[in-house]
Design a protein around this motif. Structure first.
Motif, PDB file in Angstrom:
ATOM      1  N   PRO A   1      18.000   8.963  23.445  1.00 27.16           N
ATOM      2  CA  PRO A   1      17.744  10.175  23.403  1.00 27.16           C
ATOM      3  C   PRO A   1      18.695  11.013  22.401  1.00 27.16           C
ATOM      4  CG  PRO A   1      18.406   9.505  25.431  1.00 27.16           C
ATOM      5  CD  PRO A   1      18.449   8.146  24.543  1.00 27.16           C
ATOM      6  N   ILE A   2      18.258  12.162  22.082  1.00 30.83           N
ATOM      7  CA  ILE A   2      18.915  12.991  21.204  1.00 30.83           C
ATOM      8  C   ILE A   2      20.024  13.713  22.375  1.00 30.83           C
ATOM      9  CG2 ILE A   2      18.936  15.353  20.603  1.00 30.83           C
ATOM     10  CD1 ILE A   2      17.761  13.269  18.483  1.00 30.83           C
ATOM     11  N   SER A   3      19.763  13.706  23.551  1.00 32.72           N
ATOM     12  CA  SER A   3      20.656  14.352  24.448  1.00 32.72           C
ATOM     13  C   SER A   3      22.037  13.450  24.758  1.00 32.72           C
ATOM     14  CB  SER A   3      20.152  14.379  25.927  1.00 32.72           C
ATOM     15  OG  SER A   3      19.614  13.256  26.542  1.00 32.72           O
ATOM     16  N   ASP A   4      21.784  12.056  24.394  1.00 31.84           N
ATOM     17  CA  ASP A   4      23.150  11.151  24.287  1.00 31.84           C
ATOM     18  C   ASP A   4      24.015  11.689  23.319  1.00 31.84           C
ATOM     19  OD1 ASP A   4      23.367   9.072  26.103  1.00 31.84           O
ATOM     20  OD2 ASP A   4      23.387   7.567  24.493  1.00 31.84           O
ATOM     21  N   TYR A   5      23.588  12.371  22.128  1.00 33.78           N
ATOM     22  CA  TYR A   5      24.310  12.607  21.090  1.00 33.78           C
ATOM     23  C   TYR A   5      25.357  13.857  21.664  1.00 33.78           C
ATOM     24  CZ  TYR A   5      22.175   9.618  17.865  1.00 33.78           C
ATOM     25  OH  TYR A   5      21.285   8.466  17.268  1.00 33.78           O
ATOM     26  N   TYR A   6      24.386  14.832  22.236  1.00 32.42           N
ATOM     27  CA  TYR A   6      25.539  16.037  22.724  1.00 32.42           C
ATOM     28  C   TYR A   6      26.525  15.563  23.869  1.00 32.42           C
ATOM     29  CZ  TYR A   6      21.774  18.624  20.357  1.00 32.42           C
ATOM     30  OH  TYR A   6      21.204  19.193  19.286  1.00 32.42           O
ATOM     31  N   VAL A   7      25.939  14.379  24.629  1.00 33.42           N
ATOM     32  CA  VAL A   7      26.902  14.020  25.672  1.00 33.42           C
ATOM     33  C   VAL A   7      28.062  13.538  25.263  1.00 33.42           C
ATOM     34  CG1 VAL A   7      27.220  12.086  27.480  1.00 33.42           C
ATOM     35  CG2 VAL A   7      25.034  13.604  27.418  1.00 33.42           C
ATOM     36  N   HIS A   8      27.929  12.620  23.989  1.00 34.50           N
ATOM     37  CA  HIS A   8      29.321  12.003  23.353  1.00 34.50           C
ATOM     38  C   HIS A   8      29.935  13.136  22.645  1.00 34.50           C
ATOM     39  CE1 HIS A   8      26.755   8.355  24.075  1.00 34.50           C
ATOM     40  NE2 HIS A   8      27.834   8.321  24.826  1.00 34.50           N
ATOM     41  N   LEU A   9      29.210  14.165  22.213  1.00 37.07           N
ATOM     42  CA  LEU A   9      29.902  14.994  21.527  1.00 37.07           C
ATOM     43  C   LEU A   9      30.952  15.973  22.599  1.00 37.07           C
ATOM     44  CD1 LEU A   9      30.232  17.407  18.934  1.00 37.07           C
ATOM     45  CD2 LEU A   9      28.358  18.468  19.991  1.00 37.07           C
ATOM     46  N   LEU A  10      30.258  16.275  23.704  1.00 38.47           N
ATOM     47  CA  LEU A  10      31.170  17.051  24.867  1.00 38.47           C
ATOM     48  C   LEU A  10      32.233  16.066  25.243  1.00 38.47           C
ATOM     49  CD1 LEU A  10      28.301  18.799  26.832  1.00 38.47           C
ATOM     50  CD2 LEU A  10      30.145  19.693  25.345  1.00 38.47           C
ATOM     51  N   GLY A  11      32.086  14.570  25.263  1.00 37.57           N
ATOM     52  CA  GLY A  11      33.035  13.740  25.477  1.00 37.57           C
ATOM     53  C   GLY A  11      34.143  13.703  24.581  1.00 37.57           C
ATOM     54  N   ALA A  12      33.777  13.795  23.206  1.00 43.71           N
ATOM     55  CA  ALA A  12      34.778  13.893  22.096  1.00 43.71           C
ATOM     56  C   ALA A  12      35.404  15.092  22.208  1.00 43.71           C
ATOM     57  CB  ALA A  12      34.164  13.658  20.747  1.00 43.71           C
ATOM     58  N   THR A  13      34.945  16.312  22.627  1.00 49.32           N
ATOM     59  CA  THR A  13      35.636  17.463  22.856  1.00 49.32           C
ATOM     60  C   THR A  13      36.638  17.434  23.743  1.00 49.32           C
ATOM     61  OG1 THR A  13      33.774  18.634  21.849  1.00 49.32           O
ATOM     62  CG2 THR A  13      35.243  19.980  22.945  1.00 49.32           C
ATOM     63  N   ALA A  14      36.388  16.921  25.095  1.00 51.20           N
ATOM     64  CA  ALA A  14      37.266  16.749  26.034  1.00 51.20           C
ATOM     65  C   ALA A  14      38.433  15.665  25.595  1.00 51.20           C
ATOM     66  CB  ALA A  14      36.523  16.044  27.122  1.00 51.20           C
TER      67      ALA A  14
END
Length: 150
Positions: free
Chosen positions: A114-127
């Motif tokens: 799902p597209i939300s997975d990309y946002y989840v991993h974007l936030l993980g990469a930011t962290a």
């Protein structure tokens, strides 16, 4: 005590992956996305069976490499704004890894995420990037006196 700064950078990069996993795991538990960062990275090895242990091992190797690369890149880009620069480097590697993963595995061996997975991993990469920057600032560099990386 003399210590090897590139080795410390590698350990910081590897250990900081835990922050990214905590963020992505929390978002998964809240109902956003499908895979945590360790699960997703394990799919590059297992193809269709996500597992956290393999993801931890692979992600620590990649995180350690990013830590060393960022440490040596600081000779060129400078040490000011360490947290911002480390977050930018993390997001660049997130973009690169998503492109490789999407082109090679997703849709062929596993279902489309799902597209939300990309946002989840974007936030993980930011962290991850934020943690690397703060730990570099604390353990590798005394930023009160500007000097070159050694």
């Amino acid at each position: 005590m003399k210590y090897d700064k590139p080795l410390v950078a590698c350990v910081i990069g590897a250990a900081s992956t835990i922050t990214g996993e905590v963020v992505t795991r929390a978002l998964i538990l809240l109902g956003f996305g499908k895979y945590s960062v360790y699960q997703l990275i394990s799919l590059t090895i297992t193809i269709n069976r996500p597992t956290e242990i393999i993801g931890l091992i692979v992600n620590c190797i990649i995180g350690g490499f990013i830590g060393i690369a960022f440490y040596y890149a600081l000779n060129i880009i400078g040490r000011d704004y360490l947290v911002v620069k480390s977050t930018a480097v993390s997001l660049f590697f997130w973009f690169l890894s998503e492109m490789i993963f999407t082109a090679t595995i997703e849709g062929r061996f596993i279902d489309l995420r799902p597209i939300s997975d990309y946002y989840v991993h974007l936030l993980g990469a930011t962290a991850y990037g934020t943690t690397v920057g703060m730990l570099f600032k604390t353990y590798l560099f005394n930023l009160s006196i500007p000097s070159k990386c050694k």
